[in-house]
Design a protein around this motif. Structure first.
Motif, short mmCIF file in Angstrom:
data_model
loop_
_atom_site.label_atom_id
_atom_site.label_comp_id
_atom_site.label_asym_id
_atom_site.label_seq_id
_atom_site.Cartn_x
_atom_site.Cartn_y
_atom_site.Cartn_z
N ALA A 15 10.70 -4.23 9.55
CA ALA A 15 10.57 -3.17 8.56
C ALA A 15 11.52 -3.39 7.39
CB ALA A 15 10.85 -1.81 9.21
N CYS B 24 8.97 -0.89 3.33
CA CYS B 24 8.23 -0.04 4.27
C CYS B 24 8.52 1.43 3.98
CB CYS B 24 8.63 -0.37 5.71
SG CYS B 24 7.75 0.64 6.92
N GLU C 271 -0.98 0.81 9.00
CA GLU C 271 0.16 -0.05 8.68
C GLU C 271 0.15 -0.45 7.21
OE1 GLU C 271 3.71 -2.01 9.27
OE2 GLU C 271 2.70 -0.45 10.43
N CYS D 149 3.21 -0.32 4.57
CA CYS D 149 3.70 -1.66 4.26
C CYS D 149 2.59 -2.40 3.53
CB CYS D 149 4.12 -2.41 5.53
SG CYS D 149 5.56 -1.70 6.35
N HIS E 102 7.95 -12.13 2.60
CA HIS E 102 7.89 -11.31 3.81
C HIS E 102 7.49 -12.12 5.04
CE1 HIS E 102 8.75 -7.60 1.76
NE2 HIS E 102 7.77 -7.82 0.91
#
Length: 126
Positions: free
Chosen positions: A12, A16, A70, A74, A98
């Motif tokens: 995270a 996020c 999700e 994100c 990421h």
């Protein structure tokens, strides 16, 4: 998501927007999906993860619903759910910055390092 899913791995990042209190619940949902529906895990590249899922309507719906939620918190994730030729696949990609987040997700799914294949977690407890 939590910030300590596996030693040294962060799932995270600051991007996020899921409230911190809800992150352990989301992790549990991913763990259950991995344990109950994932049959094989592939890492075709550092920024790509491919999960082969049970070929069922319920599995497809579950994966799609979790991926959509999700992506809502994100947005750097790209999820592609494919139903073709009697197979169900969820591919997850992230931008290079990421890749560590994808590493943590892959570790939860029981993945091999990028470029390798590992069996899924069929029958594993959540």
């Amino acid at each position: 998501m939590t910030e300590n899913l596996a030693p040294g791995q962060v799932w995270a990042p600051s991007a996020c927007t899921l409230p911190t209190a809800e992150r352990p619940l989301r992790v549990a949902e991913f763990d259950a999906l991995f344990a109950e529906t994932v049959r094989a895990v592939r890492r075709p590249g550092r920024e790509r993860l491919r999960l082969e899922l049970d070929f069922t309507p319920a599995g497809a719906a579950r994966a799609a619903e979790l991926a959509a939620r999700e992506n809502g918190c994100c947005s750097f994730f790209t999820f592609v759910l494919t139903v073709a030729g009697g197979a169900l696949t969820l591919e997850v990609t992230v931008p290079p910055e990421h890749a560590d987040v994808l590493d943590a997700l892959a570790a939860r799914a029981g993945a091999a390092p990028p470029g390798e294949t590992s069996p899924g977690r069929a029958g594993s407890p959540a």
